[in-house]
Design an enzyme around this catalytic site. Sequence first.
Site, short mmCIF file in Angstrom:
data_model
loop_
_atom_site.label_atom_id
_atom_site.label_comp_id
_atom_site.label_asym_id
_atom_site.label_seq_id
_atom_site.Cartn_x
_atom_site.Cartn_y
_atom_site.Cartn_z
N ARG B 55 12.91 -0.12 -9.67
CA ARG B 55 13.73 -1.30 -9.99
C ARG B 55 13.41 -2.50 -9.11
O ARG B 55 13.21 -3.60 -9.59
CB ARG B 55 15.21 -0.97 -9.79
CG ARG B 55 16.04 -0.98 -11.03
CD ARG B 55 17.35 -0.31 -10.70
NE ARG B 55 17.07 0.88 -9.91
CZ ARG B 55 16.61 2.00 -10.42
NH1 ARG B 55 16.42 2.10 -11.71
NH2 ARG B 55 16.36 3.02 -9.66
N THR B 56 13.37 -2.26 -7.81
CA THR B 56 13.22 -3.39 -6.90
C THR B 56 11.89 -4.11 -7.14
O THR B 56 11.85 -5.33 -7.26
CB THR B 56 13.32 -2.91 -5.44
OG1 THR B 56 14.53 -2.19 -5.31
CG2 THR B 56 13.33 -4.07 -4.47
N LYS B 84 -6.29 3.24 6.40
CA LYS B 84 -7.36 3.33 7.40
C LYS B 84 -6.80 3.14 8.80
O LYS B 84 -7.54 3.10 9.77
CB LYS B 84 -8.41 2.25 7.12
CG LYS B 84 -9.12 2.44 5.80
CD LYS B 84 -10.05 1.26 5.51
CE LYS B 84 -10.56 1.33 4.08
NZ LYS B 84 -11.04 0.02 3.62
N ARG B 105 8.54 -3.89 0.97
CA ARG B 105 9.30 -2.63 1.08
C ARG B 105 8.47 -1.70 1.95
O ARG B 105 7.26 -1.57 1.74
CB ARG B 105 9.50 -2.05 -0.32
CG ARG B 105 9.65 -0.53 -0.44
CD ARG B 105 11.03 0.00 -0.16
NE ARG B 105 12.07 -0.60 -0.94
CZ ARG B 105 12.72 0.01 -1.93
NH1 ARG B 105 12.41 1.24 -2.27
NH2 ARG B 105 13.69 -0.60 -2.56
N HIS B 133 18.71 -3.42 2.91
CA HIS B 133 18.19 -3.71 1.58
C HIS B 133 18.98 -4.93 1.10
O HIS B 133 19.80 -4.83 0.19
CB HIS B 133 18.41 -2.49 0.69
CG HIS B 133 17.67 -2.53 -0.62
ND1 HIS B 133 16.87 -3.59 -0.99
CD2 HIS B 133 17.63 -1.65 -1.64
CE1 HIS B 133 16.37 -3.34 -2.19
NE2 HIS B 133 16.82 -2.17 -2.59
#
Lengths: 154, 306
Positions: B55-56, B84, B105, B133
């Site tokens: 969703r985000t 890496k 995120r 959030h």
Amino acid sequence: MEKRKELIVSAIENGTVIDHIPADKVFQVVKILGLDKASTPVYLGINVESKKYGTKGFIKVSDKYFDPEELNKIALVAPTASIIEIKDFEVVRKQTVQIPERIEHIVKCFNPNCVTNKEHDIPTKFRVKHVDGKLRLVCHYCEKYTSEENIEFI
Amino acid sequence: MSISLKNRSLISISDYTPEEICHVLDIAEDFEKNPHQNLLNGRIIASLFFEPSTRTRLSFETAIQLLGGNVIGFSSTSGTSVQKGESLADTITMVASYADLIVMRNPIDGSARLASEVSKVPIINAGDGSNQHPTQCMLDLYSIRKTQGTLENLEITLVGDLKYGRTVHSLVEAMSHFNAKFNLVSPVELKLPRTVKQHIKDAHLEYEQFTELEEVIPHSDIIYMTRVQRERFPDPLEYEKVKNSYVLRNAMLANAKPNCRVLHPLPRVNEIHVDVDSNPKAYYFQQAQNGVYARQALIAAILGLK
């Protein structure tokens, strides 16, 4: 009497005496103040008899004076410490340490998933809160609390 | 005085004052009426998802496209320089030289704050581990204000996992500015942490704790459901005992107030029975849609375009 005990280790002509350090915290204070890299003579005393605390530690640093801000960093490990400034073998100033509002670089964040524990070389930063008479460090990054009993020095 | 959020990263909902939050909600309202506005005009927004999200990420990318912007980035770290061993600071510094704004995120707590300190362009935190959030909080606030006509003096019932649910923590913090009354409904094992309750106490507001959902429904303005996860219980038997106490069914809403709305940050599993979906009080899907407007508003405000 107190004066004679201090003379167990040579009296310093100029510099700072950090007295009444809890006996087991002397090396932490040395580390926090960076005295392991000092260029002037430094004398340590551990398990020295103290009327007030039973035993204590002390550190004498020749030819060096500290900013109060720098000294306040040791308040977390040695809240009872007294700071004595010496000039020409005379005590010119005596003060106590106070826990600062912000603690930087010296304490590890208790949260293992905090970015300061996951990435390399990120200095820790905390806001100090007093909750119900206890210390709590709020991490600037992960916003989690590190409580007094979980404080671990870097 | 006019409010400007230009170049202001959003890492934690507390970074914005209540007035600034309301300003963002006003802009979101405008986007809901008129979502296609070519304000970005080809500008580049980086969307860095160090862990998967449905969703985000989709709602951010929809918001950017509705604003006429272009998206660069990744939706997982596989195949990127992160694998890496590149440091977060280096990744962010590099991306900041390509994009006008970074949406991030990351599963590590505090990573967003760190990113905002090394980046020369603003950062929007799209979730940093279990920490914050804030854009979810913004869309929750938008949904509350839209359905209730105000954010002030509401009775908010929070249900389920109040211990680990970061959306609940941010919502409590934000709603504490608006004279809310909180009903905290959770198993004993998943009660709201003391540090979060402190926000309610600091604002001198009321809260009550419950272990049963049904009794608080008739006086709730908002019922904010969250998922009670089996893995949160050290003893599986304890989960079995409580799991059905936190499932909302349509019949339970019979005595709810007419203005009452049911919210959920989604994904839902079984904590809201599907028979609730057709009840006009069910608002969770519209809530998710509001996420697009709230994110359009934030992007436009932070780039100084609104």
